[in-house]
Design an enzyme around this catalytic site. Structure first.
Site, PDB file in Angstrom:
ATOM      1  N   ASP A   1      14.452  -1.284   0.733  1.00 19.33           N
ATOM      2  CA  ASP A   1      15.142  -1.676   1.962  1.00 19.33           C
ATOM      3  C   ASP A   1      16.087  -2.831   1.619  1.00 19.33           C
ATOM      4  O   ASP A   1      17.184  -2.611   1.116  1.00 19.33           O
ATOM      5  CB  ASP A   1      14.043  -2.032   2.972  1.00 19.33           C
ATOM      6  CG  ASP A   1      14.559  -2.277   4.376  1.00 19.33           C
ATOM      7  OD1 ASP A   1      14.586  -1.344   5.165  1.00 19.33           O
ATOM      8  OD2 ASP A   1      14.931  -3.428   4.665  1.00 19.33           O
TER       9      ASP A   1
ATOM     10  N   LYS B   1      17.357   2.983   1.040  1.00 20.84           N
ATOM     11  CA  LYS B   1      18.238   2.769   2.204  1.00 20.84           C
ATOM     12  C   LYS B   1      19.354   1.837   1.746  1.00 20.84           C
ATOM     13  O   LYS B   1      19.290   0.632   1.957  1.00 20.84           O
ATOM     14  CB  LYS B   1      17.461   2.070   3.327  1.00 20.84           C
ATOM     15  CG  LYS B   1      16.405   2.889   4.016  1.00 20.84           C
ATOM     16  CD  LYS B   1      16.007   2.148   5.289  1.00 20.84           C
ATOM     17  CE  LYS B   1      14.562   2.278   5.604  1.00 20.84           C
ATOM     18  NZ  LYS B   1      14.129   1.403   6.706  1.00 20.84           N
TER      19      LYS B   1
ATOM     20  N   GLU C   1       7.672   2.724  -6.332  1.00 17.80           N
ATOM     21  CA  GLU C   1       7.840   2.104  -5.007  1.00 17.80           C
ATOM     22  C   GLU C   1       8.100   3.192  -3.973  1.00 17.80           C
ATOM     23  O   GLU C   1       8.747   4.205  -4.262  1.00 17.80           O
ATOM     24  CB  GLU C   1       9.008   1.101  -5.090  1.00 17.80           C
ATOM     25  CG  GLU C   1       9.461   0.494  -3.792  1.00 17.80           C
ATOM     26  CD  GLU C   1       8.440  -0.361  -3.091  1.00 17.80           C
ATOM     27  OE1 GLU C   1       7.289   0.089  -2.959  1.00 17.80           O
ATOM     28  OE2 GLU C   1       8.798  -1.462  -2.626  1.00 17.80           O
ATOM     29  N   ASP C   2       7.611   2.999  -2.779  1.00 21.46           N
ATOM     30  CA  ASP C   2       7.835   3.968  -1.722  1.00 21.46           C
ATOM     31  C   ASP C   2       9.282   3.934  -1.220  1.00 21.46           C
ATOM     32  O   ASP C   2       9.953   4.949  -1.181  1.00 21.46           O
ATOM     33  CB  ASP C   2       6.856   3.747  -0.551  1.00 21.46           C
ATOM     34  CG  ASP C   2       6.795   2.286  -0.093  1.00 21.46           C
ATOM     35  OD1 ASP C   2       7.561   1.445  -0.620  1.00 21.46           O
ATOM     36  OD2 ASP C   2       5.969   1.980   0.796  1.00 21.46           O
TER      37      ASP C   2
ATOM     38  N   LYS D   1       0.816  -1.189   0.000  1.00 22.04           N
ATOM     39  CA  LYS D   1       0.000   0.000   0.000  1.00 22.04           C
ATOM     40  C   LYS D   1       0.861   1.253   0.000  1.00 22.04           C
ATOM     41  O   LYS D   1       0.385   2.358  -0.280  1.00 22.04           O
ATOM     42  CB  LYS D   1      -0.874   0.028   1.274  1.00 22.04           C
ATOM     43  CG  LYS D   1      -1.815  -1.122   1.433  1.00 22.04           C
ATOM     44  CD  LYS D   1      -2.519  -1.014   2.801  1.00 22.04           C
ATOM     45  CE  LYS D   1      -3.249  -2.269   3.160  1.00 22.04           C
ATOM     46  NZ  LYS D   1      -3.768  -2.232   4.549  1.00 22.04           N
ATOM     47  N   GLY D   2       2.121   1.112   0.379  1.00 22.30           N
ATOM     48  CA  GLY D   2       2.970   2.258   0.708  1.00 22.30           C
ATOM     49  C   GLY D   2       3.111   3.317  -0.361  1.00 22.30           C
ATOM     50  O   GLY D   2       3.354   4.477  -0.049  1.00 22.30           O
TER      51      GLY D   2
ATOM     52  N   PHE E   1      13.858   3.463  10.636  1.00 25.94           N
ATOM     53  CA  PHE E   1      12.506   3.042  10.250  1.00 25.94           C
ATOM     54  C   PHE E   1      11.647   4.284  10.046  1.00 25.94           C
ATOM     55  O   PHE E   1      11.512   5.116  10.945  1.00 25.94           O
ATOM     56  CB  PHE E   1      11.881   2.127  11.298  1.00 25.94           C
ATOM     57  CG  PHE E   1      10.624   1.481  10.777  1.00 25.94           C
ATOM     58  CD1 PHE E   1      10.700   0.389   9.916  1.00 25.94           C
ATOM     59  CD2 PHE E   1       9.379   1.985  11.109  1.00 25.94           C
ATOM     60  CE1 PHE E   1       9.549  -0.194   9.402  1.00 25.94           C
ATOM     61  CE2 PHE E   1       8.219   1.411  10.606  1.00 25.94           C
ATOM     62  CZ  PHE E   1       8.305   0.321   9.748  1.00 25.94           C
TER      63      PHE E   1
ATOM     64  N   ASP F   1       3.765   2.975   6.698  1.00 24.64           N
ATOM     65  CA  ASP F   1       3.080   2.669   7.952  1.00 24.64           C
ATOM     66  C   ASP F   1       3.994   2.021   8.983  1.00 24.64           C
ATOM     67  O   ASP F   1       5.074   1.506   8.681  1.00 24.64           O
ATOM     68  CB  ASP F   1       1.930   1.685   7.698  1.00 24.64           C
ATOM     69  CG  ASP F   1       2.449   0.270   7.445  1.00 24.64           C
ATOM     70  OD1 ASP F   1       3.341   0.122   6.578  1.00 24.64           O
ATOM     71  OD2 ASP F   1       2.001  -0.670   8.125  1.00 24.64           O
TER      72      ASP F   1
ATOM     73  N   ARG G   1       0.173   6.271   7.963  1.00 23.13           N
ATOM     74  CA  ARG G   1       0.253   6.449   6.504  1.00 23.13           C
ATOM     75  C   ARG G   1      -0.205   7.841   6.082  1.00 23.13           C
ATOM     76  O   ARG G   1       0.180   8.343   5.033  1.00 23.13           O
ATOM     77  CB  ARG G   1      -0.640   5.422   5.792  1.00 23.13           C
ATOM     78  CG  ARG G   1      -0.159   3.997   5.868  1.00 23.13           C
ATOM     79  CD  ARG G   1      -0.900   3.142   4.850  1.00 23.13           C
ATOM     80  NE  ARG G   1      -0.798   1.718   5.132  1.00 23.13           N
ATOM     81  CZ  ARG G   1       0.208   0.939   4.733  1.00 23.13           C
ATOM     82  NH1 ARG G   1       1.215   1.460   4.063  1.00 23.13           N
ATOM     83  NH2 ARG G   1       0.217  -0.347   5.023  1.00 23.13           N
TER      84      ARG G   1
HETATM   85  P1  5GP Z   1      12.364  -4.738   0.899  1.00 21.56           P
HETATM   86  O1  5GP Z   1      11.790  -5.895   0.175  1.00 21.56           O
HETATM   87  O2  5GP Z   1      13.182  -3.816   0.012  1.00 21.56           O
HETATM   88  O3  5GP Z   1      13.123  -5.156   2.118  1.00 21.56           O
HETATM   89  O4  5GP Z   1      11.179  -3.943   1.507  1.00 21.56           O
HETATM   90  C1  5GP Z   1      10.464  -3.071   0.781  1.00 21.56           C
HETATM   91  C2  5GP Z   1       9.180  -2.744   1.501  1.00 21.56           C
HETATM   92  O5  5GP Z   1       9.327  -2.819   2.911  1.00 21.56           O
HETATM   93  C3  5GP Z   1       8.790  -1.327   1.215  1.00 21.56           C
HETATM   94  O6  5GP Z   1       8.025  -1.256   0.059  1.00 21.56           O
HETATM   95  C4  5GP Z   1       8.011  -0.971   2.450  1.00 21.56           C
HETATM   96  O7  5GP Z   1       6.680  -1.416   2.296  1.00 21.56           O
HETATM   97  C5  5GP Z   1       8.672  -1.754   3.539  1.00 21.56           C
HETATM   98  N1  5GP Z   1       9.664  -0.921   4.240  1.00 21.56           N
HETATM   99  C6  5GP Z   1      10.996  -0.918   4.104  1.00 21.56           C
HETATM  100  N2  5GP Z   1      11.579  -0.017   4.902  1.00 21.56           N
HETATM  101  C7  5GP Z   1      10.580   0.607   5.550  1.00 21.56           C
HETATM  102  C8  5GP Z   1      10.526   1.673   6.501  1.00 21.56           C
HETATM  103  O8  5GP Z   1      11.509   2.272   6.938  1.00 21.56           O
HETATM  104  N3  5GP Z   1       9.285   2.021   6.948  1.00 21.56           N
HETATM  105  C9  5GP Z   1       8.154   1.412   6.502  1.00 21.56           C
HETATM  106  N4  5GP Z   1       7.011   1.834   6.996  1.00 21.56           N
HETATM  107  N5  5GP Z   1       8.155   0.407   5.598  1.00 21.56           N
HETATM  108  C10 5GP Z   1       9.361   0.016   5.126  1.00 21.56           C
HETATM  109 MG    MG Z   2       6.242  -0.964  -0.295  1.00 18.13          MG
END
Ligand code: 5GP
Ligand code: MG
Length: 175
Positions: A103, A131, A99-100, A43-44, A152, A159, A165
Site C-alpha cells: 500500500d 496498489k 507480502e500480501d 498475519k496477512g 480496500f 482482514d 481473512r
Molecule cells: P503499507 O505499509 O504498504 O502501507 O501497508 C502494508 C500492509 O497494510 C499490508 O501488509 C496489509 O497488512 C495492510 N493493507 C494495505 N492495504 C490493505 C487493504 O486493502 N486491505 C487490507 N486488509 N489490508 C491492507
Molecule cells: Mg501485511
C-alpha cells in the site's frame, strides 16, 4: 458494524491459483539451488505463503515476521512495529519476503532496513497485490501477482478488523 457492505469478489481463488503457478516458475528459476528463506509478513500473508510454497518443488525454509502498521481502521498509521521476530538466522541467506499487499510501502521500507542489518546474501520481495497509486516511498517488487486500483481489500488472508481473512477470494469491501 452492521451497516458494513458485503464483500464483492475482485480476484477469484481460481485466478489467484493460476497466477501463483506462474510466479512459482519465475521464483524456481531464481532460487532452485539457493535454499532460500521465505519470510512472510503476518498475519496477512499466511494464505499466500501456504499456497506459494506448495507449488515450489525445491529445498527452502519458511519463517514469519509480525509487523503492524495498521490500527483498527483502513489507513496506515505510518508507524511500523515488530510484533513477532523470525527465529531463523538471516545472515548469508537468500531471503525472499512474502507480502500480501503493498500500500504505502512503509512496511516494506522498514523491513528491508531491518533485514539488511542482519547481513543476508540477498533480499527480494514477492507480493501478491500492489496498489501503486498509494505508494509513499519507492518500492521494488521482484515478483508481483496483481496490480489493483485504490480500494480496500479483504479475503485470502486480508482482514478488516480481523474479520474476512478466511474468504477464499480477494474481495472489495465498499462502504
Ligand atoms: P503499507 O505499509 O504498504 O502501507 O501497508 C502494508 C500492509 O497494510 C499490508 O501488509 C496489509 O497488512 C495492510 N493493507 C494495505 N492495504 C490493505 C487493504 O486493502 N486491505 C487490507 N486488509 N489490508 C491492507
Ligand atoms: Mg501485511
Amino acid at each position: 458494524m452492521s451497516s458494513q457492505a458485503e464483500p464483492r469478489v475482485l480476484i477469484s481463488h481460481k485466478e489467484i491459483a493460476v497466477r501463483i503457478n506462474q510466479l512459482s516458475s519465475e521464483i524456481s528459476n531464481a532460487y532452485r539451488d539457493k535454499n532460500p528463506l521465505l519470510i512472510g509478513i503476518l498475519k496477512g500473508s499466511f494464505m499466500f505463503m501456504a499456497d506459494l510454497v506448495r507449488v515450489l518443488d525445491f529445498p527452502l525454509e519458511v519463517d514469519f515476521i509480525g509487523l503492524s502498521s495498521y490500527g483498527e481502521g483502513k489507513e496506515s498509521s505510518g508507524k511500523v512495529r515488530v510484533t513477532h521476530r523470525p527465529g531463523s538466522e538471516v545472515r548469508d541467506r537468500h531471503v525472499l519476503v512474502v507480502e500480501d499487499i503493498v500500500d504505502s510501502g512503509l512496511t516494506l521500507a522498514f523491513l528491508r532496513e531491518y533485514l539488511l542489518k542482519k547481513k543476508p546474501a540477498s533480499v527480494k520481495l514477492c507480493a501478491l497485490i500492489d496498489k501503486p497509486d498509494r505508494h509513499q516511498v519507492p518500492v521494488t517488487i521482484d515478483y508481483l501477482g496483481f496490480t489493483v486500483p485504490n480500494k480496500f481489500l479483504v479475503g485470502y488472508g486480508l482482514d478488516w478488523d480481523e474479520k474476512y481473512r478466511n474468504l477464499p477470494d480477494i474481495c472489495v469491501l465498499d462502504g
